[in-house]
Design a protein around this motif. Structure first.
Motif, mmCIF file in Angstrom:
data_model
loop_
_atom_site.group_PDB
_atom_site.id
_atom_site.type_symbol
_atom_site.label_atom_id
_atom_site.label_comp_id
_atom_site.label_asym_id
_atom_site.label_seq_id
_atom_site.Cartn_x
_atom_site.Cartn_y
_atom_site.Cartn_z
ATOM 1 N N GLY A 140 50.277 54.098 23.947
ATOM 2 C CA GLY A 140 50.589 54.663 22.444
ATOM 3 C C GLY A 140 49.199 55.052 21.653
ATOM 4 O O GLY A 140 49.020 55.380 20.322
ATOM 5 N N TYR A 141 47.910 55.228 22.527
ATOM 6 C CA TYR A 141 46.852 55.484 22.102
ATOM 7 C C TYR A 141 46.738 57.190 21.919
ATOM 8 O O TYR A 141 47.628 57.944 22.633
ATOM 9 C CB TYR A 141 45.550 55.292 22.906
ATOM 10 C CG TYR A 141 45.147 53.793 22.740
ATOM 11 C CD1 TYR A 141 43.904 53.512 22.171
ATOM 12 C CD2 TYR A 141 45.928 52.736 23.334
ATOM 13 C CE1 TYR A 141 43.598 52.224 21.932
ATOM 14 C CE2 TYR A 141 45.458 51.769 23.334
ATOM 15 C CZ TYR A 141 44.255 51.268 22.632
ATOM 16 O OH TYR A 141 43.743 50.048 22.551
ATOM 17 N N ASP A 142 46.064 57.409 20.582
ATOM 18 C CA ASP A 142 45.811 59.007 20.425
ATOM 19 C C ASP A 142 44.615 59.153 21.459
ATOM 20 O O ASP A 142 43.346 58.927 21.080
ATOM 21 C CB ASP A 142 45.547 59.285 19.133
ATOM 22 C CG ASP A 142 45.211 60.632 18.936
ATOM 23 O OD1 ASP A 142 44.938 61.599 19.899
ATOM 24 O OD2 ASP A 142 45.120 61.193 17.631
ATOM 25 N N VAL A 143 44.864 60.053 22.595
ATOM 26 C CA VAL A 143 43.611 60.066 23.548
ATOM 27 C C VAL A 143 43.111 61.514 23.493
ATOM 28 O O VAL A 143 43.784 62.454 23.403
ATOM 29 C CB VAL A 143 44.182 59.864 25.139
ATOM 30 C CG1 VAL A 143 43.127 60.128 26.200
ATOM 31 C CG2 VAL A 143 44.702 58.379 25.057
ATOM 32 N N MET A 144 41.752 61.520 23.925
ATOM 33 C CA MET A 144 40.967 62.998 23.854
ATOM 34 C C MET A 144 40.221 62.578 25.182
ATOM 35 O O MET A 144 39.581 61.781 25.468
ATOM 36 C CB MET A 144 40.026 63.049 22.871
ATOM 37 C CG MET A 144 39.002 64.161 22.944
ATOM 38 S SD MET A 144 39.867 65.690 22.585
ATOM 39 C CE MET A 144 38.708 66.850 23.041
ATOM 40 N N PHE A 145 40.812 63.697 26.194
ATOM 41 C CA PHE A 145 40.361 63.577 27.610
ATOM 42 C C PHE A 145 39.721 64.886 27.697
ATOM 43 O O PHE A 145 39.955 65.883 27.708
ATOM 44 C CB PHE A 145 41.409 63.237 28.599
ATOM 45 C CG PHE A 145 41.116 63.263 30.082
ATOM 46 C CD1 PHE A 145 39.761 63.371 30.490
ATOM 47 C CD2 PHE A 145 42.028 63.384 30.929
ATOM 48 C CE1 PHE A 145 39.443 63.445 32.039
ATOM 49 C CE2 PHE A 145 41.781 63.649 32.409
ATOM 50 C CZ PHE A 145 40.393 63.899 32.864
ATOM 51 N N LEU A 146 38.092 64.801 28.068
ATOM 52 C CA LEU A 146 37.355 65.994 28.110
ATOM 53 C C LEU A 146 36.732 66.004 29.586
ATOM 54 O O LEU A 146 36.162 65.024 30.078
ATOM 55 C CB LEU A 146 36.179 65.807 27.104
ATOM 56 C CG LEU A 146 35.021 66.980 27.339
ATOM 57 C CD1 LEU A 146 35.576 68.184 26.835
ATOM 58 C CD2 LEU A 146 33.979 66.494 26.532
ATOM 59 N N ASP A 185 41.925 60.710 34.602
ATOM 60 C CA ASP A 185 43.043 61.030 34.121
ATOM 61 C C ASP A 185 44.101 59.700 34.288
ATOM 62 O O ASP A 185 44.798 59.654 33.650
ATOM 63 C CB ASP A 185 43.689 62.015 35.404
ATOM 64 C CG ASP A 185 45.096 62.558 35.076
ATOM 65 O OD1 ASP A 185 45.258 62.975 33.981
ATOM 66 O OD2 ASP A 185 46.022 62.186 35.851
ATOM 67 N N ALA A 186 43.838 58.985 35.380
ATOM 68 C CA ALA A 186 44.816 57.578 35.095
ATOM 69 C C ALA A 186 44.518 56.742 34.097
ATOM 70 O O ALA A 186 45.436 56.271 33.640
ATOM 71 C CB ALA A 186 44.207 56.890 36.486
ATOM 72 N N MET A 187 43.266 56.689 33.492
ATOM 73 C CA MET A 187 43.024 56.128 32.395
ATOM 74 C C MET A 187 43.309 56.752 31.232
ATOM 75 O O MET A 187 44.138 55.831 30.155
ATOM 76 C CB MET A 187 41.328 55.885 32.071
ATOM 77 C CG MET A 187 41.167 54.912 31.432
ATOM 78 S SD MET A 187 41.312 53.217 31.925
ATOM 79 C CE MET A 187 40.854 52.088 30.625
ATOM 80 N N ALA A 188 43.393 57.906 31.145
ATOM 81 C CA ALA A 188 44.104 58.854 30.002
ATOM 82 C C ALA A 188 45.468 58.586 29.792
ATOM 83 O O ALA A 188 46.009 58.141 28.845
ATOM 84 C CB ALA A 188 43.542 60.266 30.036
ATOM 85 N N ARG A 189 46.118 58.660 31.038
ATOM 86 C CA ARG A 189 47.610 58.297 31.031
ATOM 87 C C ARG A 189 47.900 57.053 30.617
ATOM 88 O O ARG A 189 49.099 56.867 29.992
ATOM 89 C CB ARG A 189 48.229 58.732 32.676
ATOM 90 C CG ARG A 189 48.151 60.171 32.901
ATOM 91 C CD ARG A 189 48.336 60.527 34.222
ATOM 92 N NE ARG A 189 48.447 61.623 34.667
ATOM 93 C CZ ARG A 189 49.599 62.522 34.825
ATOM 94 N NH1 ARG A 189 50.730 61.831 34.138
ATOM 95 N NH2 ARG A 189 49.279 64.012 35.234
ATOM 96 N N TYR A 190 47.048 55.864 31.100
ATOM 97 C CA TYR A 190 47.285 54.644 30.991
ATOM 98 C C TYR A 190 47.409 54.344 29.284
ATOM 99 O O TYR A 190 48.190 53.850 28.725
ATOM 100 C CB TYR A 190 46.348 53.636 31.705
ATOM 101 C CG TYR A 190 46.089 52.210 30.899
ATOM 102 C CD1 TYR A 190 47.349 51.437 30.920
ATOM 103 C CD2 TYR A 190 45.213 51.927 30.324
ATOM 104 C CE1 TYR A 190 47.161 50.207 30.576
ATOM 105 C CE2 TYR A 190 44.869 50.548 29.927
ATOM 106 C CZ TYR A 190 45.946 49.886 30.050
ATOM 107 O OH TYR A 190 45.609 48.604 29.307
ATOM 108 N N LYS A 191 46.466 54.958 28.814
ATOM 109 C CA LYS A 191 46.225 54.657 27.251
ATOM 110 C C LYS A 191 47.224 55.541 26.317
ATOM 111 O O LYS A 191 47.632 55.052 25.383
ATOM 112 C CB LYS A 191 44.731 55.093 26.656
ATOM 113 C CG LYS A 191 43.568 54.312 27.354
ATOM 114 C CD LYS A 191 43.824 53.142 26.713
ATOM 115 C CE LYS A 191 42.725 52.048 26.878
ATOM 116 N NZ LYS A 191 42.722 50.578 26.270
ATOM 117 N N ARG A 192 47.543 56.487 26.986
ATOM 118 C CA ARG A 192 48.700 57.588 26.268
ATOM 119 C C ARG A 192 49.942 56.610 26.434
ATOM 120 O O ARG A 192 50.927 56.586 25.271
ATOM 121 C CB ARG A 192 48.935 58.820 27.057
ATOM 122 C CG ARG A 192 47.854 59.693 26.445
ATOM 123 C CD ARG A 192 48.039 61.306 26.978
ATOM 124 N NE ARG A 192 46.990 62.028 27.197
ATOM 125 C CZ ARG A 192 46.545 62.353 28.380
ATOM 126 N NH1 ARG A 192 47.030 62.129 29.417
ATOM 127 N NH2 ARG A 192 45.381 63.042 28.175
#
Length: 658
Positions: A41-47, A31-38
């Motif tokens: 400005g990244y389009d994130v897919m976190f599964l 989740d920390a990685m997904a938040r960081y990428k968002r």
């Protein structure tokens, strides 16, 4: 122009019961990685999701008098509630009982069968039901499962097999030509030397002894076994082989699979081989992190430790728990969870360092300027040094986050916090406030403090989702000044409203009282069993220190952070007969330490030694060289001999000594 994409996954969790804090480790990191990428400005897919089939689930459901689906539905609801509590921002939660997943797994199985990568034979061997794993006679340890130590069952049944051995050479080539595919590097070496080079056997991928699984479409006696069923979720979740495969085309291959070290083999040997057979691209990286365990091994309330994440979040707040999980252990190494370590982190890093900095700054702006910092300001000593330290933190944080070095990234952010706290002591605002002529200088000091906190508050967002908003409210930071990009711009703080002093963000905790309260929450033992221990504690005599030793409390000891390190390089310090400069590997970071051991050890014999480092000692300069900690040694004053404290055996660097 379309955004860059980023696809990150956790393993899908086996719904075997209530999750403890160790289970939250992988998902909080993802989740920390997904938040960081968002934020970038990244389009994130976190599964994330759940693996719900298998013999164990079928047996437990029968014992409880419910269907397997009824059993897993109840547990999955609890998992989703926990992820909501932990503010896990997943984009999709997949269940292997989802209709779309089942249909795609059946297509994958049939495709592999039709092209000859799956064939029918007969399996005979040992099976561990809790681990859902087959083992040969030679792989057993004392006749039991080598992973969990529990009993195994002799199994003989007709099965379909996947030709894993066919892809051995391609897998070796994959790992040799792509050193970053498996991280940390130690996991890569393990896969090559322990599994691939000794030789692969074909893999059993169907079962007939139970029916709770994905049915094989062309053979009704068989259900698809866990490997093809569970591992396929990473592409079935994206619509692979479905009516709408736009997400598969958009996000695959995955940027990173985050997994525990115990399932690295499945994700770096079986999964890539399946993808090779399907002619599907391989994920870019698999990161196998270490375990978060209790002293002595398995997490258990009966050991007097509260490890229920719901209880911990309710007592200390979400951000304190997330911070501890990501800061305490270098990601990739094993770590130990204890209530003492948790409370110590909260008191030291969150209450003393960050919380106190915010409270003091807001209070001083309110006291000296009625809540609004004047535009008339005057630069002075220490300003440029503070600016230099804080301004470079964003770049360092990004560099470390891109390598999934969460603990080290937080350590860098805390360097900015420490430097800002030091700036208060250097500039002494309380002294400046005594003279009206110093008001412009005082205003600049207040601005610098607020600007440092603004930058820090932006950078902690991936780790601590609630705290930044609290800081922004107190400092009256406008929304336009909260962007990730603005964290790299010194001087962006320009409040339009007065500061708003609020409650203390992280109150300090009384260690002794809190440990007693946590012990009272342990309901695993009957009341009558606890009474003697309480009585014995009350009668215990007061401890007396041996001569020459000053006793300290557990709270004082908990402040000392000891880590295992390895000496990478060593050289003498110029114009000094006593000092050596050491380059140390500590988990995912490197440290420089200056030590007065040159009279006892040569630089050459130091290289390769495994030592113990006091890792949270404030940096100091010796002969103009910064020393980031202290290595432990014992000395005999009578003989004049000094001996370093070393570690025997293979212990990962960065491991905490406790």
């Amino acid at each position: 122009m379309s955004k860059k994409t980023f696809y990150i996954t956790t393993p899908i969790y086996y719904p075997s019961g209530k999750l403890h804090i160790g289970h939250s480790y992988t998902t909080v990191a993802a989740d920390a990685m997904a938040r960081y990428k968002r934020l970038q400005g990244y389009d994130v897919m976190f599964l994330t999701g759940t693996d719900e089939h298998g013999q164990k689930i079928q047996r437990v459901a029968a014992e409880n008098g419910v269907t397997p689906k009824e059993y897993v539905d109840k547990i999955v609801a609890g998992i989703k509630d926990l992820w909501s509590l932990m503010k896990i921002t997943y984009d999709k939660f997949i269940r292997t009982t989802d209709k779309e997943h089942i249909e795609t797994v059946q297509k994958i199985f049939k495709t592999l069968y039709d092209q000859g990568d799956i064939y029918k034979s007969e399996y005979e061997g040992w099976y561990c039901t809790p681990c859902e794993s087959f083992w040969t006679e030679t792989q057993l340890v004392d006749g039991k499962c080598p992973d969990c130590g529990r009993g195994v069952e002799k199994t003989r049944e007709e099965s379909y097999f996947f030709r894993l051995s066919k892809y051995q050479d391609r897998l070796i080539q994959l790992l040799e030509e792509n050193p970053d595919f498996i991280q940390p590097a130690s996991r890569r070496n393990e896969m090559l030397n322990n599994f691939l080079r000794p030789g692969l056997e074909d893999l059993c991928v169907s079962r007939t002894s139970f029916n709770w699984g994905v049915p094989v479409t062309f053979d009704s006696k068989h259900v698809v076994y866990v490997w093809i069923d569970a591992l396929s979720n990473y592409i079935t979740a994206l619509g692979y082989l479905g009516e709408d495969d736009s997400k598969f085309k958009k996000y695959w291959p995955a940027d990173v699979h985050l997994v525990g070290k115990e399932i690295v083999r499945f994700h770096t040997i079986i999964w890539p081989a399946m993808l090779m057979a399907l002619n599907v691209p391989i994920p870019k990286q698999v990161f196998g992190h270490g375990w978060l365990v209790l002293e002595g091994g398995k997490m258990s309330k009966s050991k007097g430790n509260v490890v229920d994440p719901v209880v911990l979040v309710e007592k200390y707040g979400l951000d304190a728990i997330r911070y501890f999980l990501l800061r305490e252990v270098p990601f990739g190494s094993d770590g130990v969870f204890s209530n003492e370590a948790l409370i110590s982190r909260i008191n030291s890093d969150l209450a003393n360092d960050l919380g106190n900095l915010v409270s003091r700054t807001v209070a001083m702006i309110q006291k000296y300027f009625g809540g609004v910092i004047p535009k008339e300001r005057a630069a002075g000593d220490y300003d440029e040094d503070l600016k230099a330290v804080v301004s470079q933190i964003k770049g360092k944080t990004e560099e470390l986050m891109d390598k999934l070095q969460f603990s080290t990234a937080l350590a860098e952010i805390w360097k900015a916090i420490s430097r800002t706290n030091k700036y208060i002591d250097e500039t002494m605002p309380w002294a400046l406030a005594k003279d009206e002529q110093n008001k412009p200088r005082l205003a600049q000091v207040m601005y610098n403090l607020a600007e440092s906190i603004r930058i820090v508050s932006i950078l902690i967002q991936p780790f601590m989702p609630e705290t930044p908003e609290k800081i922004w409210r107190q400092l009256a930071v406008p929304e336009s000044q909260r962007t990730w990009e603005s964290a790299g711009v010194w001087g962006a703080y320009d409040p339009v409203s007065p500061v708003a002093p609020g409650e203390i963000i992280f109150p300090r905790i009384d260690m002794a009282k809190e440990l007693e309260a946590l012990s009272a929450l342990d309901n695993s033992a009957p009341a009558q069993a606890k009474a003697p221990a309480q009585e014995k504690k009350a009668e215990a005599p007061k401890a007396e220190a041996p001569e020459g030793i000053a006793l300290i409390g557990i709270e004082d000891f908990a402040k000392v952070d000891l880590r295992v390190v390895k000496v990478l390089a060593c050289e003498k310090v110029e114009k000094s007969d006593k000092l050596l400069k050491l380059k140390l590997q500590c988990g995912d970071e490197e440290r420089q330490v200056v030590s007065g051991i040159a009279q006892y050890y040569s630089p050459e014999e130091m290289v390769g030694k495994t030592l113990i480092l006091v890792a949270n000692l404030k940096p100091a300069k010796l002969r103009g060289i910064e020393s980031q900690g202290m290595i432990l040694a014992a000395s005999d004053k009578e003989s004049g001999k000094l001996t370093l404290v070393t570690i025997e055996g293979e212990i990962p660097t960065g491991t905490k000594v406790s």
